[in-house]
Design a protein around this motif. Structure first.
Motif, mmCIF file in Angstrom:
data_model
loop_
_atom_site.group_PDB
_atom_site.id
_atom_site.type_symbol
_atom_site.label_atom_id
_atom_site.label_comp_id
_atom_site.label_asym_id
_atom_site.label_seq_id
_atom_site.Cartn_x
_atom_site.Cartn_y
_atom_site.Cartn_z
ATOM 1 N N LYS A 79 0.848 -1.197 0.000
ATOM 2 C CA LYS A 79 0.000 0.000 0.000
ATOM 3 C C LYS A 79 0.880 1.242 0.000
ATOM 4 O O LYS A 79 1.821 1.352 0.778
ATOM 5 C CB LYS A 79 -0.912 0.017 1.231
ATOM 6 C CG LYS A 79 -1.759 1.280 1.359
ATOM 7 C CD LYS A 79 -2.612 1.236 2.624
ATOM 8 C CE LYS A 79 -3.429 2.508 2.792
ATOM 9 N NZ LYS A 79 -4.249 2.480 4.033
ATOM 10 N N LEU A 80 0.570 2.166 -0.899
ATOM 11 C CA LEU A 80 1.258 3.457 -0.963
ATOM 12 C C LEU A 80 0.207 4.545 -0.800
ATOM 13 O O LEU A 80 -0.734 4.636 -1.593
ATOM 14 C CB LEU A 80 1.985 3.621 -2.301
ATOM 15 C CG LEU A 80 2.654 4.976 -2.556
ATOM 16 C CD1 LEU A 80 3.797 5.205 -1.573
ATOM 17 C CD2 LEU A 80 3.162 5.068 -3.987
ATOM 18 N N GLU A 81 0.352 5.342 0.237
ATOM 19 C CA GLU A 81 -0.630 6.392 0.514
ATOM 20 C C GLU A 81 0.058 7.747 0.533
ATOM 21 O O GLU A 81 1.050 7.947 1.233
ATOM 22 C CB GLU A 81 -1.326 6.143 1.850
ATOM 23 C CG GLU A 81 -2.418 7.156 2.168
ATOM 24 C CD GLU A 81 -3.125 6.849 3.475
ATOM 25 O OE1 GLU A 81 -4.272 6.372 3.440
ATOM 26 O OE2 GLU A 81 -2.506 7.076 4.539
ATOM 27 N N LEU A 82 -0.469 8.678 -0.249
ATOM 28 C CA LEU A 82 0.006 10.059 -0.263
ATOM 29 C C LEU A 82 -1.109 10.944 0.271
ATOM 30 O O LEU A 82 -2.249 10.876 -0.209
ATOM 31 C CB LEU A 82 0.390 10.507 -1.675
ATOM 32 C CG LEU A 82 1.657 9.898 -2.292
ATOM 33 C CD1 LEU A 82 1.336 8.566 -2.962
ATOM 34 C CD2 LEU A 82 2.265 10.842 -3.314
ATOM 35 N N ARG A 83 -0.776 11.775 1.241
ATOM 36 C CA ARG A 83 -1.772 12.653 1.851
ATOM 37 C C ARG A 83 -1.160 14.044 2.030
ATOM 38 O O ARG A 83 -0.142 14.200 2.712
ATOM 39 C CB ARG A 83 -2.217 12.097 3.203
ATOM 40 C CG ARG A 83 -3.347 12.882 3.874
ATOM 41 C CD ARG A 83 -3.613 12.323 5.271
ATOM 42 N NE ARG A 83 -3.989 10.925 5.208
ATOM 43 C CZ ARG A 83 -5.247 10.507 5.093
ATOM 44 N NH1 ARG A 83 -6.227 11.390 5.023
ATOM 45 N NH2 ARG A 83 -5.510 9.215 5.063
ATOM 46 N N VAL A 84 -1.762 15.038 1.405
ATOM 47 C CA VAL A 84 -1.265 16.408 1.528
ATOM 48 C C VAL A 84 -1.507 16.891 2.953
ATOM 49 O O VAL A 84 -2.613 16.750 3.486
ATOM 50 C CB VAL A 84 -1.965 17.332 0.506
ATOM 51 C CG1 VAL A 84 -1.543 18.777 0.706
ATOM 52 C CG2 VAL A 84 -1.639 16.884 -0.912
ATOM 53 N N VAL A 85 -0.467 17.467 3.584
ATOM 54 C CA VAL A 85 -0.558 17.832 4.999
ATOM 55 C C VAL A 85 -0.717 19.334 5.221
ATOM 56 O O VAL A 85 -0.932 19.771 6.350
ATOM 57 C CB VAL A 85 0.685 17.323 5.769
ATOM 58 C CG1 VAL A 85 0.747 15.804 5.731
ATOM 59 C CG2 VAL A 85 1.972 17.919 5.206
#
Length: 268
Positions: free
Chosen positions: A96-102
């Motif tokens: 799983k690869l998760e990108l989340r703008v912070v």
């Protein structure tokens, strides 16, 4: 006709929300085309802020959704951590690869081009069936995207490319050093594996409200310091009178029926 609009986006859940406008005021000097539309950095910043507030700036790829080359690269990079799990069911489980703008991204418009600066968290984990996911790494990504604006039909569309990229650990300086060899291949994988997915999501663009029967021709998009302009001529597929009559609002005053309030929108 010279009209000035605020040009702001806002989250639907917060209709009275407002972002301070610190952008420069566009100045139009040309007069060669029939229509000029200017978009300041505030227009794009308010859209990015709204999408961030709504939680839309995140991407999660699991299993087959992760590009194969990227899957192999990440498994090889974290081979030591995976082997230590000592469980075949977990070792062979989907990645799983998760990108989340912070933080809200922001746009910078210069005559040389348009860039969008983004800070995001990147989480890499294994997702065994019917078991809690096992996190392999969590890092911070600073990225600068080049944004190419183009007017296609009646929509302002954006194509994004990954221009600059840096990753570092939010846990320790030692792990940040260990991530240095990953930067170049990960940037390549993101450019060819993730950026096409992002561009597909934003492919619809921003619709410019031209009436039916009226189209832009000879359109030119020009960057300035702090804003961009669209210059175009208008082409009438129908007669001008027919276009005006077709789009004339119905007269509801004589019917005695009060007009309904306008629906909630995501832009003002």
């Amino acid at each position: 006709m010279d009209m000035e609009f605020r040009g702001a986006f806002f989250p639907l859940a917060q209709g009275n929300w407002s972002l301070p406008n610190r952008a420069v005021e566009p100045q139009l000097q040309e007069e060669e085309r029939m229509v000029y539309v200017a978009f300041s950095e505030f227009f794009f910043d308010s859209a990015l802020e709204s999408y961030f507030q709504a939680g839309a700036l995140q991407l999660s790829l699991v299993g087959d959704k992760v590009p194969k080359d990227l899957d192999m690269l990440l498994r090889a990079s974290y081979l030591g951590s995976i082997v230590l799990l000592q469980s075949p069911a977990v070792i062979d489980s989907p990645l799983k690869l998760e990108l989340r703008v912070v933080a809200p991204p922001y746009c910078t418009i210069k005559p040389s081009g348009t860039t969008i600066s983004v800070t995001a968290s990147v989480t890499i984990a294994l997702v065994p069936p019917n078991q809690p996911e096992v996190q392999l790494s969590s890092m911070i990504m600073d990225a600068r995207l080049s944004a190419k604006m183009a007017l296609q039909g009646k929509a302002l569309r954006v194509h994004l490319d990954l221009r600059k990229f840096r990753i570092y650990s939010n846990q320790s300086a030692l792990e940040s050093l260990a991530l240095i060899p990953l930067q170049a291949p990960l940037k390549t994988m993101l450019q060819f594996g993730v950026m096409p997915l992002l561009n597909e999501r934003i492919r619809r663009g921003v619709q410019i409200p031209l009436p039916e029967g009226m189209d832009f021709v000879r359109e030119v998009v020009t960057n300035h310091a702090g804003f961009l302009t669209i210059a175009a001529d208008l082409h009438f597929a129908k007669g001008l009178r027919e276009v005006i009559e077709k789009n004339r609002p119905a007269n509801t005053m004589d019917s005695g029926v009060p007009s309904a309030p306008p629906p909630s929108t995501a832009a003002a």
